[in-house]
Design a protein around this motif. Sequence first.
Motif, PDB file in Angstrom:
ATOM      1  N   GLY A   1      -6.736 -29.917  11.893  1.00  0.00           N
ATOM      2  CA  GLY A   1      -5.328 -29.502  11.968  1.00  0.00           C
ATOM      3  C   GLY A   1      -5.075 -28.088  12.790  1.00  0.00           C
ATOM      4  O   GLY A   1      -6.110 -27.470  12.309  1.00  0.00           O
ATOM      5  N   VAL A   2      -4.392 -27.917  13.673  1.00  0.00           N
ATOM      6  CA  VAL A   2      -4.017 -26.611  14.082  1.00  0.00           C
ATOM      7  C   VAL A   2      -2.423 -26.343  13.886  1.00  0.00           C
ATOM      8  O   VAL A   2      -1.796 -27.050  14.461  1.00  0.00           O
ATOM      9  N   LEU A   3      -2.333 -25.276  13.072  1.00  0.00           N
ATOM     10  CA  LEU A   3      -0.898 -24.933  12.705  1.00  0.00           C
ATOM     11  C   LEU A   3      -0.234 -23.819  13.893  1.00  0.00           C
ATOM     12  O   LEU A   3      -0.868 -22.776  14.008  1.00  0.00           O
ATOM     13  N   SER A   4       0.512 -24.194  14.494  1.00  0.00           N
ATOM     14  CA  SER A   4       1.065 -23.191  15.545  1.00  0.00           C
ATOM     15  C   SER A   4       1.816 -22.130  14.937  1.00  0.00           C
ATOM     16  O   SER A   4       2.633 -22.112  14.124  1.00  0.00           O
ATOM     17  N   SER A   5       1.068 -21.075  15.017  1.00  0.00           N
ATOM     18  CA  SER A   5       1.567 -19.699  14.436  1.00  0.00           C
ATOM     19  C   SER A   5       1.575 -18.495  15.103  1.00  0.00           C
ATOM     20  O   SER A   5       1.541 -17.283  14.767  1.00  0.00           O
ATOM     21  N   GLY A   6       1.548 -18.621  16.360  1.00  0.00           N
ATOM     22  CA  GLY A   6       1.376 -17.351  17.381  1.00  0.00           C
ATOM     23  C   GLY A   6       1.194 -17.825  18.860  1.00  0.00           C
ATOM     24  O   GLY A   6       1.111 -19.068  19.028  1.00  0.00           O
ATOM     25  N   PRO A   7       1.214 -16.812  19.771  1.00  0.00           N
ATOM     26  CA  PRO A   7       0.744 -17.309  21.264  1.00  0.00           C
ATOM     27  C   PRO A   7      -0.434 -17.765  21.515  1.00  0.00           C
ATOM     28  O   PRO A   7      -0.737 -18.392  22.475  1.00  0.00           O
ATOM     29  N   MET A   8      -1.431 -17.679  20.757  1.00  0.00           N
ATOM     30  CA  MET A   8      -2.895 -18.326  20.791  1.00  0.00           C
ATOM     31  C   MET A   8      -3.092 -19.775  20.420  1.00  0.00           C
ATOM     32  O   MET A   8      -4.261 -20.168  20.326  1.00  0.00           O
ATOM     33  N   SER A   9      -2.100 -20.150  19.562  1.00  0.00           N
ATOM     34  CA  SER A   9      -2.172 -21.608  18.837  1.00  0.00           C
ATOM     35  C   SER A   9      -2.696 -22.602  19.758  1.00  0.00           C
ATOM     36  O   SER A   9      -3.529 -23.586  19.538  1.00  0.00           O
ATOM     37  N   VAL A  10      -1.891 -22.981  21.033  1.00  0.00           N
ATOM     38  CA  VAL A  10      -2.214 -23.889  21.791  1.00  0.00           C
ATOM     39  C   VAL A  10      -3.826 -23.638  22.235  1.00  0.00           C
ATOM     40  O   VAL A  10      -4.645 -24.825  22.408  1.00  0.00           O
ATOM     41  N   HIS A  11      -4.256 -22.543  22.628  1.00  0.00           N
ATOM     42  CA  HIS A  11      -5.394 -22.215  22.991  1.00  0.00           C
ATOM     43  C   HIS A  11      -6.366 -22.740  21.922  1.00  0.00           C
ATOM     44  O   HIS A  11      -7.562 -23.210  22.153  1.00  0.00           O
TER      45      HIS A  11
ATOM     46  N   ALA B   1       7.755 -23.327  15.523  1.00  0.00           N
ATOM     47  CA  ALA B   1       7.585 -22.520  16.744  1.00  0.00           C
ATOM     48  C   ALA B   1       8.571 -23.315  17.668  1.00  0.00           C
ATOM     49  O   ALA B   1       9.391 -24.312  17.795  1.00  0.00           O
ATOM     50  N   ASP B   2       8.811 -22.568  19.011  1.00  0.00           N
ATOM     51  CA  ASP B   2       9.561 -23.209  20.023  1.00  0.00           C
ATOM     52  C   ASP B   2       8.903 -24.497  20.686  1.00  0.00           C
ATOM     53  O   ASP B   2       7.717 -24.360  20.470  1.00  0.00           O
ATOM     54  N   PRO B   3       9.578 -25.358  21.004  1.00  0.00           N
ATOM     55  CA  PRO B   3       9.066 -26.504  21.581  1.00  0.00           C
ATOM     56  C   PRO B   3       7.737 -26.114  22.460  1.00  0.00           C
ATOM     57  O   PRO B   3       7.792 -25.192  23.254  1.00  0.00           O
ATOM     58  N   VAL B   4       6.954 -27.129  22.463  1.00  0.00           N
ATOM     59  CA  VAL B   4       5.456 -26.702  23.122  1.00  0.00           C
ATOM     60  C   VAL B   4       6.049 -26.942  24.647  1.00  0.00           C
ATOM     61  O   VAL B   4       6.642 -27.962  24.975  1.00  0.00           O
ATOM     62  N   GLY B   5       5.670 -25.990  25.354  1.00  0.00           N
ATOM     63  CA  GLY B   5       5.834 -26.173  26.943  1.00  0.00           C
ATOM     64  C   GLY B   5       5.353 -27.450  27.517  1.00  0.00           C
ATOM     65  O   GLY B   5       4.283 -27.864  26.949  1.00  0.00           O
ATOM     66  N   ALA B   6       5.825 -27.868  28.699  1.00  0.00           N
ATOM     67  CA  ALA B   6       5.399 -28.982  29.274  1.00  0.00           C
ATOM     68  C   ALA B   6       4.058 -29.186  29.770  1.00  0.00           C
ATOM     69  O   ALA B   6       3.263 -30.202  29.636  1.00  0.00           O
ATOM     70  N   GLU B   7       3.472 -27.900  30.445  1.00  0.00           N
ATOM     71  CA  GLU B   7       2.140 -27.853  30.866  1.00  0.00           C
ATOM     72  C   GLU B   7       1.120 -27.962  29.701  1.00  0.00           C
ATOM     73  O   GLU B   7       0.192 -28.637  29.669  1.00  0.00           O
ATOM     74  N   ASP B   8       1.437 -27.403  28.592  1.00  0.00           N
ATOM     75  CA  ASP B   8       0.552 -27.424  27.045  1.00  0.00           C
ATOM     76  C   ASP B   8       0.532 -28.689  26.631  1.00  0.00           C
ATOM     77  O   ASP B   8      -0.327 -29.259  26.283  1.00  0.00           O
ATOM     78  N   ARG B   9       1.932 -29.370  26.634  1.00  0.00           N
ATOM     79  CA  ARG B   9       1.803 -30.474  26.094  1.00  0.00           C
ATOM     80  C   ARG B   9       0.952 -31.712  26.767  1.00  0.00           C
ATOM     81  O   ARG B   9       0.408 -32.525  26.319  1.00  0.00           O
TER      82      ARG B   9
END
Length: 342
Positions: free
Chosen positions: A151-161, A180-188
């Motif tokens: 699992g990856v917990l969204s917790s900062g600007p590097m979480s998607v990376h 976190a704010d909704p994941v951006g379309a490109e990252d999703r």
Amino acid sequence: MTDRDGTRDYDVVVIGGGAAGLSGAVSLARSRRSVAVVDAGEPRNAPAEGVHVLLGREGVDPLDLLARGREELRGYGGEVVGGRVVGAAREDGGFAVRLSDGRTLRSRRLLVATGLADELPDVAGLGDRWGRDVIHCPYCHGWEVRGQRIGVLSSGPMSVHQALLMRQLSEDVVFFAHTADPVGAEDRERMRALGIEVVQGAVAAVETAGDRLSGVRLGDGRVVERDALAVATRMVARAGFLAELGLPLREHPMGVGEHVEAEFGGRTEVAGVWAAGNVTDLTAQVGAAAAAGTMAGAQINADLVMEEADRAVARMRAGLPFSARAEARAHEAVAGPERHGL
């Protein structure tokens, strides 16, 4: 070095006894500088089972690595002083470093290598598993969880990376959007293409079975089974005591925490103060931190050499004899080559 009202004098005081601090101190001691490392005994990687991606020492116990470093430093005449630094100030052209127990160390230069503190999200049970199956760095810990349910917990600007990196290690990766704010379309779209499931909803706790992480519990009661959880912490340099010298902590340009700004080689904006390791490079692994400490030590020695040479030139121009006292002071810590078995 001399005793003066309970105060010890050195060419360099190194604040922090991790890989960066010890490496810098060894390079200084090998240049016959009097050096002391102040170590509070709280290494960041103490919970980890081993240090990885360290050539020639792969998997070494973190505490064993530091013990070997202290032994090497002492072999070259350096000192390790147990204690916590609470302040540092200018004094007599150098620095006075105050410890919490009232002792003071004086030095001509400072090397700050105090590392950083990881600030974890407020999720129940997260801290209890930190450094074991709650991890932060795919290069430090990723091999150990390869092929597992990650699992990856969204917790900062590097979480998607972080999620994209973890997908390299396992085909079963879940991204917890948390608060976190909704994941951006490109990252999703990237995560969907790689088969990374995005789970919405705040995370309430991590679940364990025996002495292993077993899942992630959401605020609505759902539990998603996981074997490991990656968390991008907020990283804050342990260097608040530098404010007295006019060297504040500043926000890192990547938005991942606060650090001490330093040039390549470790020189800071405050004359006479260098920084190395995680205190200035928040993402440095052990090998990189050690290398930075070695470089900073060499830079400090070169700075002292130039200061001494300029002083000698000034005396010569004034018709004064060479100062044997200054030369003797530089060699007090080391009696001679035989001390090191050379």
